[in-house]
Design a protein around this motif. Structure first.
Motif, mmCIF file in Angstrom:
data_model
loop_
_atom_site.group_PDB
_atom_site.id
_atom_site.type_symbol
_atom_site.label_atom_id
_atom_site.label_comp_id
_atom_site.label_asym_id
_atom_site.label_seq_id
_atom_site.Cartn_x
_atom_site.Cartn_y
_atom_site.Cartn_z
ATOM 1 N N THR A 1 -10.827 -13.985 6.480
ATOM 2 C CA THR A 1 -9.679 -13.229 6.802
ATOM 3 C C THR A 1 -9.515 -12.240 5.796
ATOM 4 O OG1 THR A 1 -8.565 -15.260 7.533
ATOM 5 C CG2 THR A 1 -7.123 -13.474 6.825
ATOM 6 N N ALA A 2 -8.966 -10.917 6.304
ATOM 7 C CA ALA A 2 -8.749 -10.037 5.479
ATOM 8 C C ALA A 2 -7.410 -9.264 5.745
ATOM 9 C CB ALA A 2 -9.822 -8.945 5.462
ATOM 10 N N TRP A 3 -6.705 -8.628 4.470
ATOM 11 C CA TRP A 3 -5.599 -8.210 4.683
ATOM 12 C C TRP A 3 -5.484 -6.699 4.383
ATOM 13 C CZ3 TRP A 3 -6.721 -12.869 2.526
ATOM 14 C CH2 TRP A 3 -6.033 -13.910 3.092
ATOM 15 N N GLY A 4 -4.530 -5.866 4.822
ATOM 16 C CA GLY A 4 -4.497 -4.565 4.411
ATOM 17 C C GLY A 4 -3.089 -4.069 5.172
ATOM 18 N N CYS A 5 -3.058 -2.521 5.266
ATOM 19 C CA CYS A 5 -1.921 -1.967 5.693
ATOM 20 C C CYS A 5 -2.009 -0.812 6.665
ATOM 21 C CB CYS A 5 -1.097 -1.561 4.299
ATOM 22 S SG CYS A 5 -1.977 -0.434 3.504
ATOM 23 N N ASP A 6 -1.011 -0.446 7.008
ATOM 24 C CA ASP A 6 -1.166 0.750 7.938
ATOM 25 C C ASP A 6 -1.043 2.083 7.062
ATOM 26 O OD1 ASP A 6 1.591 0.705 6.807
ATOM 27 O OD2 ASP A 6 2.515 1.067 8.896
ATOM 28 N N LEU A 7 -1.818 3.029 7.710
ATOM 29 C CA LEU A 7 -1.865 4.516 6.947
ATOM 30 C C LEU A 7 -0.628 5.496 7.545
ATOM 31 C CD1 LEU A 7 -3.747 5.941 4.961
ATOM 32 C CD2 LEU A 7 -5.114 6.434 7.008
ATOM 33 N N THR A 8 0.131 5.876 6.600
ATOM 34 C CA THR A 8 1.245 6.560 6.941
ATOM 35 C C THR A 8 1.195 8.177 6.351
ATOM 36 O OG1 THR A 8 2.551 5.991 5.127
ATOM 37 C CG2 THR A 8 2.418 4.290 6.877
ATOM 38 N N VAL B 107 -9.837 -4.018 8.925
ATOM 39 C CA VAL B 107 -8.615 -3.694 8.450
ATOM 40 C C VAL B 107 -8.444 -2.605 7.585
ATOM 41 C CG1 VAL B 107 -8.891 -4.992 6.219
ATOM 42 C CG2 VAL B 107 -6.486 -4.984 7.377
ATOM 43 N N GLY B 108 -9.888 -1.914 7.189
ATOM 44 C CA GLY B 108 -9.839 -0.891 6.369
ATOM 45 C C GLY B 108 -10.302 0.398 7.261
ATOM 46 N N SER B 109 -10.580 0.373 8.682
ATOM 47 C CA SER B 109 -10.602 1.389 9.512
ATOM 48 C C SER B 109 -9.627 2.325 9.385
ATOM 49 C CB SER B 109 -10.864 0.915 10.971
ATOM 50 O OG SER B 109 -10.772 1.840 11.853
ATOM 51 N N PRO B 110 -9.737 3.651 9.275
ATOM 52 C CA PRO B 110 -8.447 4.485 9.205
ATOM 53 C C PRO B 110 -7.959 4.652 10.649
ATOM 54 C CG PRO B 110 -10.163 5.241 7.995
ATOM 55 C CD PRO B 110 -10.890 4.200 8.714
ATOM 56 N N LEU B 111 -8.704 4.492 11.629
ATOM 57 C CA LEU B 111 -8.242 4.731 13.009
ATOM 58 C C LEU B 111 -7.379 3.399 13.430
ATOM 59 C CD1 LEU B 111 -11.152 6.132 14.685
ATOM 60 C CD2 LEU B 111 -8.957 7.198 14.046
ATOM 61 N N VAL B 112 -7.859 2.271 13.011
ATOM 62 C CA VAL B 112 -6.969 1.022 13.054
ATOM 63 C C VAL B 112 -5.668 1.129 12.403
ATOM 64 C CG1 VAL B 112 -6.979 -1.623 12.800
ATOM 65 C CG2 VAL B 112 -9.154 -0.526 13.750
ATOM 66 N N GLY C 275 0.858 -1.264 -0.067
ATOM 67 C CA GLY C 275 0.113 -0.121 0.103
ATOM 68 C C GLY C 275 0.965 1.195 -0.146
ATOM 69 N N GLU C 276 0.356 2.178 -0.649
ATOM 70 C CA GLU C 276 1.223 3.484 -0.872
ATOM 71 C C GLU C 276 1.774 4.113 0.347
ATOM 72 O OE1 GLU C 276 -1.912 5.524 -2.864
ATOM 73 O OE2 GLU C 276 -1.055 4.808 -4.756
ATOM 74 N N GLY C 277 3.137 3.953 0.798
ATOM 75 C CA GLY C 277 3.731 4.700 2.011
ATOM 76 C C GLY C 277 3.682 3.393 3.014
ATOM 77 N N ALA C 278 2.875 2.242 2.757
ATOM 78 C CA ALA C 278 2.858 1.414 3.997
ATOM 79 C C ALA C 278 4.020 0.784 4.445
ATOM 80 C CB ALA C 278 1.953 0.363 3.228
ATOM 81 N N THR C 279 4.054 0.566 5.698
ATOM 82 C CA THR C 279 5.156 0.031 6.446
ATOM 83 C C THR C 279 4.913 -1.330 6.961
ATOM 84 O OG1 THR C 279 4.763 0.954 8.567
ATOM 85 C CG2 THR C 279 6.083 2.269 7.009
ATOM 86 N N LYS C 280 3.635 -1.814 7.139
ATOM 87 C CA LYS C 280 3.240 -3.083 7.720
ATOM 88 C C LYS C 280 1.974 -3.534 7.150
ATOM 89 C CE LYS C 280 4.471 -0.957 12.058
ATOM 90 N NZ LYS C 280 3.968 -0.263 13.554
ATOM 91 N N LEU C 281 2.113 -4.943 7.041
ATOM 92 C CA LEU C 281 0.908 -5.652 6.489
ATOM 93 C C LEU C 281 0.097 -6.323 7.855
ATOM 94 C CD1 LEU C 281 -0.482 -7.446 4.277
ATOM 95 C CD2 LEU C 281 1.007 -9.381 4.858
ATOM 96 N N ILE C 282 -1.113 -6.014 7.612
ATOM 97 C CA ILE C 282 -1.919 -6.319 8.830
ATOM 98 C C ILE C 282 -2.942 -7.348 8.450
ATOM 99 C CG2 ILE C 282 -3.979 -5.354 10.227
ATOM 100 C CD1 ILE C 282 -3.191 -2.419 9.547
ATOM 101 N N GLU C 283 -3.255 -8.299 9.137
ATOM 102 C CA GLU C 283 -3.901 -9.496 8.778
ATOM 103 C C GLU C 283 -5.218 -9.613 9.971
ATOM 104 O OE1 GLU C 283 -3.785 -14.355 8.806
ATOM 105 O OE2 GLU C 283 -2.422 -13.411 7.801
ATOM 106 N N VAL C 284 -6.368 -9.732 9.531
ATOM 107 C CA VAL C 284 -7.455 -9.810 10.549
ATOM 108 C C VAL C 284 -8.279 -10.988 10.207
ATOM 109 C CG1 VAL C 284 -9.497 -8.639 11.522
ATOM 110 C CG2 VAL C 284 -7.715 -7.380 10.707
ATOM 111 N N GLU C 285 -8.201 -11.902 11.423
ATOM 112 C CA GLU C 285 -8.909 -13.075 11.167
ATOM 113 C C GLU C 285 -10.005 -13.224 12.132
ATOM 114 O OE1 GLU C 285 -8.036 -17.690 12.622
ATOM 115 O OE2 GLU C 285 -6.340 -16.867 11.856
ATOM 116 N N VAL C 286 -11.224 -13.498 11.529
ATOM 117 C CA VAL C 286 -12.557 -13.667 12.413
ATOM 118 C C VAL C 286 -12.964 -14.929 12.559
ATOM 119 C CG1 VAL C 286 -14.812 -12.693 12.347
ATOM 120 C CG2 VAL C 286 -13.119 -11.272 11.646
#
Length: 401
Positions: free
Chosen positions: A382-389, A301-306, A273-284
């Motif tokens: 499960t879903a995957w995303g990244c941090d917001l930087t 994983v899509g929450s800007p605050l998360v 992800g643009e500018g990302a530094t981390k991969l986030i995995e969320v398992e439900v």
């Protein structure tokens, strides 16, 4: 199945690839070509945005009408989207000129474009560039292909696996691009998958659709859905296995291998992800249905605050549970359990003691995982995303500059 290092989109039997700089972009490679020696069965999944780029008009015809594809031409830098009737004409012209260059029917050529929306295609460099495309079945050609489809990507995205079907080695390989506007159903991403397996288009389409729901449609970077994006799978049958159907004894081996290729590419996109530094995995776990589990996972994983909490390595589980609550899924607040990594932070909807220092160190890792247990049913997702930087804002504020 076995992952194969150094194998690439041109590794399955009968495939070749290349990429060049033709002049759509200022310096970087911007025109790519993938070709099979013979017409291949094809499957595709496309953007659900109501506004779709001109290349999708062309490629959908190939996938859904011809049901065979032998080549696909891709440019980066300009999306050829929201460009009116001329944009459609330009996409068909790219198809026709590529077919002429290769000596095949235009109905066997797909088209893909990625880049700035609303700008007219630079057809002169594209048409000149098509004549200079000479695909090869070597690593160099695959690398050139991967580079030529990139926009704001920081790395190329490639993977390959092999499995055994009817005693024959089958390879499935893939290349993707995408790092922003990733909210597929689909988003600004392109993925191309090749295999030498023998399978008819209708069965390949069914397999791809089911796999897409839990891979490419399970990633998110910033919640935006773009106009051009697609996943295309070409299967040319040159491995000469018996035709794959759901009744084939090795059907599961094929589907599982296609799944891991798709999942690898999806996770690479989320991680880049643009500018990302981390991969986030969320398992439900324990949702009422798998669909609700995936919905919760993508919401979290899509929450800007998360995402910003992860960027700051802050174990702020309140943001996680809040996202669970507004996801729209069925839940009992008093039954929720949340883990950051392997550390419980919520039990039965209530906070439990944890070491802030330890979780701060865990969240500084390049890959982090949240587990959410709902205790409502058997649904999993499960879903995957990244941090917001900070860099995400900078990249997108100057995208056309």
């Amino acid at each position: 199945m076995k992952r194969i290092t150094y194998k690439n989109i041109a590794s399955p039997k009968g495939f070749k690839a290349t990429g060049i700089h033709c002049g759509v972009k200022h310096k970087k490679k911007d025109l790519a070509l993938l070709i099979s020696e013979v017409p291949a069965s094809v499957a595709g999944v496309f953007s659900t945005n109501a506004i779709q780029g001109a290349p999708l008009v062309v490629t959908k015809e190939v996938v859904y009408t011809t049901k065979k594809m032998q080549a696909i031409i891709i440019n980066s830098g300009i999306a050829n989207s929201c460009t009116g009737k001329q944009g459609v004409i330009d996409a068909y012209t790219m198809q026709e000129k590529t077919a002429q260059h290769l000596g095949i029917s235009p109905a066997l050529v797909g088209v893909a474009s990625t880049g700035v929306i609303g700008e007219a295609m630079k057809m002169e460099p594209v048409l000149s560039g098509i004549k200079e495309l000479h695909p090869i079945d070597e690593l160099e050609g695959a690398i050139q292909f991967s580079q030529a489809i990139m926009t704001t990507d920081t790395v190329t995205k490639d993977t390959a696996y092999k499995t055994i079907i009817d005693g024959k080695e089958i390879m499935i390989a893939g290349t993707a691009k995408g790092s922003g506007m990733i909210e597929p159903n689909m988003a600004t991403m392109l993925a191309f998958i090749t295999t030498d397996a023998n399978i008819e288009s209708d069965h390949l389409q069914a397999a791809l659709k089911s796999i897409t729901d839990v891979t490419f449609n399970a990633i998110t970077v910033d919640g935006d859905t773009s106009t051009n994006d697609m996943v295309v799978v070409m299967a040319n049958g040159l491995a000469e296995n018996k035709t794959l159907t759901p009744a084939h004894p090795d059907w599961d081996a094929f589907v599982d291998t296609l799944h891991v290729v798709s999942q690898d590419l999806a996770k690479m996109i989320a991680k880049d992800g643009e500018g990302a530094t981390k991969l986030i995995e969320v398992e439900v776990q324990g949702a009422m249905t798998d669909a609700e589990a995936r919905m919760i996972a993508k919401t979290v994983v899509g929450s800007p605050l998360v995402k910003t909490a992860v960027f700051g390595s802050d174990a702020n589980w309140g943001r996680i549970i809040a996202a669970v609550g507004y996801s729209g899924a069925t839940l009992d607040p008093n039954a929720i359990k949340i883990l950051i990594g392997t550390t419980p932070v919520v039990e039965n909807g209530e906070p439990v003691y944890f070491s802030e220092e330890q979780l701060h160190l865990y969240l500084k890792q390049a890959e982090v995982k949240f587990v959410i247990e709902l205790n409502q049913g058997n649904g999993q997702g499960t879903a995957w995303g990244c941090d917001l930087t900070y860099d995400y804002v900078q990249i997108n504020a100057t995208y056309r500059s």
